[in-house]
Design a protein around this motif. Structure first.
Motif, PDB file in Angstrom:
ATOM      1  N   ARG A 144       1.116  -1.264  -0.119  1.00 26.18           N
ATOM      2  CA  ARG A 144      -0.020   0.051  -0.011  1.00 26.18           C
ATOM      3  C   ARG A 144       0.786   1.205  -0.066  1.00 26.18           C
ATOM      4  O   ARG A 144       0.535   2.272  -0.723  1.00 26.18           O
ATOM      5  CB  ARG A 144      -1.008   0.050   1.051  1.00 26.18           C
ATOM      6  N   VAL A 145       1.992   1.367   0.706  1.00 24.58           N
ATOM      7  CA  VAL A 145       2.826   2.313   1.025  1.00 24.58           C
ATOM      8  C   VAL A 145       3.687   2.643  -0.119  1.00 24.58           C
ATOM      9  O   VAL A 145       4.435   3.620  -0.472  1.00 24.58           O
ATOM     10  CB  VAL A 145       3.410   2.585   2.179  1.00 24.58           C
ATOM     11  N   LEU A 146       3.698   1.494  -1.252  1.00 27.04           N
ATOM     12  CA  LEU A 146       4.649   1.626  -2.242  1.00 27.04           C
ATOM     13  C   LEU A 146       4.066   2.333  -3.463  1.00 27.04           C
ATOM     14  O   LEU A 146       2.613   2.049  -3.740  1.00 27.04           O
ATOM     15  CB  LEU A 146       5.154   0.190  -2.584  1.00 27.04           C
ATOM     16  N   ARG A 147       4.728   3.071  -4.344  1.00 33.08           N
ATOM     17  CA  ARG A 147       3.950   3.600  -5.374  1.00 33.08           C
ATOM     18  C   ARG A 147       3.946   2.497  -6.586  1.00 33.08           C
ATOM     19  O   ARG A 147       4.547   1.728  -6.459  1.00 33.08           O
ATOM     20  CB  ARG A 147       4.777   4.682  -6.054  1.00 33.08           C
ATOM     21  N   PRO A 148       2.973   2.613  -7.517  1.00 30.82           N
ATOM     22  CA  PRO A 148       3.104   1.769  -8.781  1.00 30.82           C
ATOM     23  C   PRO A 148       4.656   1.583  -9.261  1.00 30.82           C
ATOM     24  O   PRO A 148       5.229   2.801  -9.544  1.00 30.82           O
ATOM     25  CB  PRO A 148       2.119   2.228  -9.663  1.00 30.82           C
ATOM     26  N   GLY A 149       4.846   0.491  -9.353  1.00 29.32           N
ATOM     27  CA  GLY A 149       6.456   0.306  -9.903  1.00 29.32           C
ATOM     28  C   GLY A 149       7.411   0.267  -8.849  1.00 29.32           C
ATOM     29  O   GLY A 149       8.587  -0.033  -9.192  1.00 29.32           O
ATOM     30  N   GLY A 150       6.867   0.495  -7.622  1.00 31.97           N
ATOM     31  CA  GLY A 150       7.805   0.488  -6.384  1.00 31.97           C
ATOM     32  C   GLY A 150       8.438  -0.897  -6.218  1.00 31.97           C
ATOM     33  O   GLY A 150       7.733  -1.987  -6.682  1.00 31.97           O
ATOM     34  N   ARG A 151       9.496  -1.018  -5.367  1.00 31.65           N
ATOM     35  CA  ARG A 151       9.968  -2.329  -5.144  1.00 31.65           C
ATOM     36  C   ARG A 151      10.029  -2.623  -3.656  1.00 31.65           C
ATOM     37  O   ARG A 151      10.465  -1.739  -2.799  1.00 31.65           O
ATOM     38  CB  ARG A 151      11.652  -2.424  -5.676  1.00 31.65           C
ATOM     39  N   LEU A 152       9.780  -3.811  -3.236  1.00 27.75           N
ATOM     40  CA  LEU A 152      10.244  -4.288  -1.925  1.00 27.75           C
ATOM     41  C   LEU A 152      11.457  -5.208  -2.156  1.00 27.75           C
ATOM     42  O   LEU A 152      11.488  -6.376  -2.670  1.00 27.75           O
ATOM     43  CB  LEU A 152       9.243  -5.107  -1.318  1.00 27.75           C
ATOM     44  N   ILE A 153      12.422  -4.847  -1.249  1.00 34.22           N
ATOM     45  CA  ILE A 153      13.721  -5.907  -1.344  1.00 34.22           C
ATOM     46  C   ILE A 153      13.959  -6.309   0.101  1.00 34.22           C
ATOM     47  O   ILE A 153      13.911  -5.585   1.116  1.00 34.22           O
ATOM     48  CB  ILE A 153      14.940  -4.780  -1.535  1.00 34.22           C
ATOM     49  N   ALA A 154      13.875  -7.788   0.191  1.00 34.07           N
ATOM     50  CA  ALA A 154      13.813  -8.492   1.484  1.00 34.07           C
ATOM     51  C   ALA A 154      14.741  -9.373   1.408  1.00 34.07           C
ATOM     52  O   ALA A 154      14.988 -10.079   0.494  1.00 34.07           O
ATOM     53  CB  ALA A 154      12.342  -8.779   1.772  1.00 34.07           C
ATOM     54  N   SER A 155      15.097  -9.675   2.733  1.00 32.62           N
ATOM     55  CA  SER A 155      16.017 -11.040   2.917  1.00 32.62           C
ATOM     56  C   SER A 155      15.432 -11.754   4.210  1.00 32.62           C
ATOM     57  O   SER A 155      14.892 -10.905   5.289  1.00 32.62           O
ATOM     58  CB  SER A 155      17.384 -10.812   3.511  1.00 32.62           C
ATOM     59  N   VAL A 156      15.618 -12.952   4.246  1.00 27.44           N
ATOM     60  CA  VAL A 156      14.883 -13.815   5.379  1.00 27.44           C
ATOM     61  C   VAL A 156      16.262 -14.940   5.562  1.00 27.44           C
ATOM     62  O   VAL A 156      16.873 -15.147   4.624  1.00 27.44           O
ATOM     63  CB  VAL A 156      13.592 -14.310   4.956  1.00 27.44           C
ATOM     64  N   ASP A 157      15.776 -15.726   6.792  1.00 28.29           N
ATOM     65  CA  ASP A 157      16.807 -17.055   6.842  1.00 28.29           C
ATOM     66  C   ASP A 157      16.326 -17.743   5.751  1.00 28.29           C
ATOM     67  O   ASP A 157      15.278 -17.956   5.405  1.00 28.29           O
ATOM     68  CB  ASP A 157      16.254 -17.629   8.275  1.00 28.29           C
ATOM     69  N   HIS A 158      17.490 -18.501   5.352  1.00 27.38           N
ATOM     70  CA  HIS A 158      17.096 -19.540   4.262  1.00 27.38           C
ATOM     71  C   HIS A 158      16.377 -20.565   4.586  1.00 27.38           C
ATOM     72  O   HIS A 158      16.531 -21.251   5.752  1.00 27.38           O
ATOM     73  CB  HIS A 158      18.457 -19.953   3.583  1.00 27.38           C
ATOM     74  N   PRO A 159      14.973 -21.136   4.193  1.00 30.06           N
ATOM     75  CA  PRO A 159      14.209 -21.946   4.684  1.00 30.06           C
ATOM     76  C   PRO A 159      14.766 -23.357   4.674  1.00 30.06           C
ATOM     77  O   PRO A 159      14.483 -24.089   5.807  1.00 30.06           O
ATOM     78  CB  PRO A 159      12.887 -22.122   3.816  1.00 30.06           C
ATOM     79  N   PHE A 160      15.797 -23.585   4.052  1.00 29.55           N
ATOM     80  CA  PHE A 160      16.479 -24.842   4.123  1.00 29.55           C
ATOM     81  C   PHE A 160      17.650 -24.874   5.288  1.00 29.55           C
ATOM     82  O   PHE A 160      17.520 -26.212   5.961  1.00 29.55           O
ATOM     83  CB  PHE A 160      17.435 -25.010   2.922  1.00 29.55           C
ATOM     84  N   VAL A 161      18.016 -23.862   5.799  1.00 30.79           N
ATOM     85  CA  VAL A 161      18.954 -23.856   6.801  1.00 30.79           C
ATOM     86  C   VAL A 161      18.186 -24.080   8.215  1.00 30.79           C
ATOM     87  O   VAL A 161      18.320 -25.064   9.047  1.00 30.79           O
ATOM     88  CB  VAL A 161      19.501 -22.503   7.119  1.00 30.79           C
TER      89      VAL A 161
END
Length: 285
Positions: A144-161
Motif C-alpha cells: 500500500r505504501v509503495l507507489r506503482p512500480g515500486g520495489r520491496l527488497i527483502a531478506s530472510v533466513d534461508h528455509p533450508f537452513v
C-alpha cells in the motif's frame, strides 16, 4: 533490521520464553556485534545494497531498521530514508547514528503503517519477515505504501537452513517456529523465528499483489576473505539467507502478469548485495 548474526549450530528452547525477541534488553550489545561481523557487514548488508542499485533521490522505507546501518548506507548513496522498528532501544541507537533529524518511527510491522498510499519508491526489509508467522497483513501494508512500480527488497533466513538444523526434522511444507539462544558480547538472549517453505514465501508476495523479480542466494563480499578466512569459506559454501526483489505492477489496476520476470536468479550469482513484531532487522538485523 539485519537481524541475524549467525545461525546457531543447535536449537534449544530458550531459558525464558517471556523475553523472546526482546531487542530492547540487548540493543547495544547486538548493534555492536552487528557492526563489523562477517554475516551482517560483509554479506547481508552488501547484498541488500547491491540489489537496491542506484538509489539516489529515491524515497525508501527501511522496515525493521534496527540501529540504522542499512539506513545510513542508503542515505550515503543519496536516498531519502525513513526508518521504522518495533524496538525503542534500537531506534535510540539509530537516532544516534543518523542524527537528531532522522526520520525514524516506532512501529510494529503487524500494525497499519502511519504513511499515505504510495509514499515510497522502495521498501527494504532486512532479515525481518522471519519474525512473523503470517506475512499477509504486513505485505499488504508494504504494498500500500509503495507507489506503482515500486520495489520491496527483502531478506530472510534461508528455509533450508532452518529445516536441516532441527532434529527431528519438521514438516518442510508446514510453517513452523524454531527457538534458540543467541550469545554475543557475553550475553545470551532467547529468540524465536518462523520458517516457511519457499513456495509459501513466493505465494505470500504474489497474494499481496507483488510481482516477483529476483530471488538471490549471494556470495559474501570478497573483502571478507582476508578478514574472516575460515568463516568466509564456510559462508561461501552453504546457504544462509535468501533475498527477494518484488515489484508493485506499474499499472493502476495491478493487472500485470505476476510471476518470475527477467533478471531472476535462482542459485548462487555474483554478489547481489543485507522487527516486525519485536524484530530489529539491520538490525539481523
Amino acid at each position: 533490521m539485519d537481524r541475524v548474526t549467525d545461525m546457531p549450530e543447535t536449537l534449544a528452547q530458550p531459558a525464558d520464553p517471556a523475553r523472546v525477541n526482546d531487542y530492547d534488553s540487548f540493543a547495544e550489545a547486538y548493534s555492536a556485534e552487528n557492526e563489523n561481523n562477517l554475516v551482517n557487514a560483509y554479506y547481508a548488508r552488501p547484498a541488500m545494497l547491491d540489489l537496491a542499485g542506484d538509489v539516489a533521490g529515491r524515497r525508501i522505507l527501511d522496515a525493521g531498521c534496527g540501529s540504522g546501518p542499512l539506513s545510513a548506507a542508503l542515505r550515503d548513496r543519496g536516498a531519502v530514508v525513513t526508518g521504522i522498528d518495533a524496538s525503542a532501544g534500537m531506534l535510540a541507537l539509530a537516532k544516534q547514528r543518523l542524527g537528531d533529524v532522522a526520520d525514524v518511527h516506532q512501529v510494529d510491522l503487524r500494525d497499519r503503517l502511519p504513511f499515505d498510499d504510495g509514499s515510497f519508491d522502495d521498501v527494504v526489509s532486512s532479515l525481518v519477515l522471519h519474525y512473523l508467522e503470517d506475512w499477509g497483513p504486513t505485505l499488504a501494508e508494504l504494498r500500500r505504501v509503495l507507489r506503482p512500480g515500486g520495489r520491496l527488497i527483502a531478506s530472510v533466513d534461508h528455509p533450508f537452513v532452518a529445516y536441516t538444523i532441527q532434529e527431528p526434522r519438521p514438516d518442510y511444507f508446514a510453517t513452523t517456529s524454531y527457538t534458540f539462544d543467541w550469545t554475543f558480547g557475553g550475553q545470551t538472549v532467547p529468540m524465536k523465528f518462523w520458517r516457511k517453505p519457499l513456495h509459501a514465501m513466493t505465494d505470500a508476495f504474489t497474494t499481496a499483489g507483488f510481482r516477483l523479480s529476483t530471488i538471490s542466494e549471494p556470495q559474501p563480499d570478497p573483502a571478507a576473505r582476508e578478514l574472516f578466512p575460515d568463516g568466509f569459506h564456510d559462508l561461501s559454501a552453504k546457504p544462509c539467507f535468501l533475498f527477494f526483489v518484488v515489484e508493485v505492477p506499474p499499472s493502476a489496476t495491478g493487472s500485470d502478469d505476476q510471476g518470475l520476470s527477467g533478471g531472476s536468479c535462482l542459485g548462487r550469482g555474483g554478489l547481489a548485495r543485507p522487527s516486525a513484531a519485536s524484530s530489529s532487522g539491520e538490525g539481523g538485523k
